[in-house]
Design a protein around this motif. Structure first.
Motif: not given
Length: 210
Positions: A155-172
């Motif tokens: 589940e961690d590797d679906t596109e929606d989840t991946v893009r959310e992980r990257l958004r959090v990375y960019h933000e924090t």
């Protein structure tokens, strides 16, 4: 090289930090320190804010002061490669108080490449072996080479989840990258090369800075 360096490896999810940190640890005979491993290894360590276990079992994020103490405990006296910490500017300040970094390296990878890497990952649901639909295919599609188990997409590797992980990375975490860039100590490595080429560049960079 005889000196054992203090290395900080930065990069977004999917950049290859785990692979390259393991290379650094082997090459220089230093511990690979990740926040997750440090917390698991010291989950019962008493701090003035409680033990990591008390937060983990409650399903809560372990607060910065506890993470800081755990990481400080995990850093070796004779070099280390730090992966996944610091994640924010408060942790940057704490790290600067307790140690001196010899090399700060960023694995640079474009967002489109990161999405391809992470969404293409497949994991055996029996033994946990990792594969990739493009870069590391099993001998038989969908079947684990190791045990014959079924390969699944987490589940961690679906596109929606991946893009959310990257958004959090960019933000924090990107402010951490910018901190070291503005300090003039950040060394960027092209993380889109083949893993061996990335390692050659990373090793050369570390050797030049320590």
């Amino acid at each position: 090289m005889s000196q054992q360096p203090n290395v900080l490896l930065l990069g977004p999810p999917g950049a290859g930090k785990g692979t390259q940190s393991a290379n650094v640890a082997d090459e220089y005979d230093i511990p690979h320190v990740t926040t997750g491993d440090a917390l698991r290894a010291n989950k019962d360590m008493e701090t003035e804010h409680g033990t990591p276990r008390s937060f983990m079992e409650a399903g809560e994020l372990v607060p910065d002061p506890v993470v800081n103490e755990i990481v400080a405990e995990a850093l070796g006296d004779e070099g280390y490669v730090l992966d996944g910490y610091p994640r924010n500017e408060e942790q940057v300040a704490y790290l600067a108080d307790i140690t001196t970094l010899d090399a700060v390296c960023l694995l640079s990878v474009s967002e489109s490449e990161l999405v391809d890497r992470l969404t293409g990952r497949r994991v055996c649901d029996e033994c946990g072996a990792n594969y990739h639909v493009e870069f590391d295919q099993p001998a038989e599609e969908g079947v684990c080479d190791e045990c014959g188990g079924e390969l699944i997409q987490r589940e961690d590797d679906t596109e929606d989840t991946v893009r959310e992980r990257l958004r959090v990375y960019h933000e924090t975490t990107e402010p951490v990258v910018e901190h070291y860039r503005e300090a003039g100590v950040l060394q960027e490595i092209d993380g889109e090369q083949a893993p061996d080429a990335v390692w050659d560049d990373l090793r050369a960079t570390i050797d030049e800075t320590v």
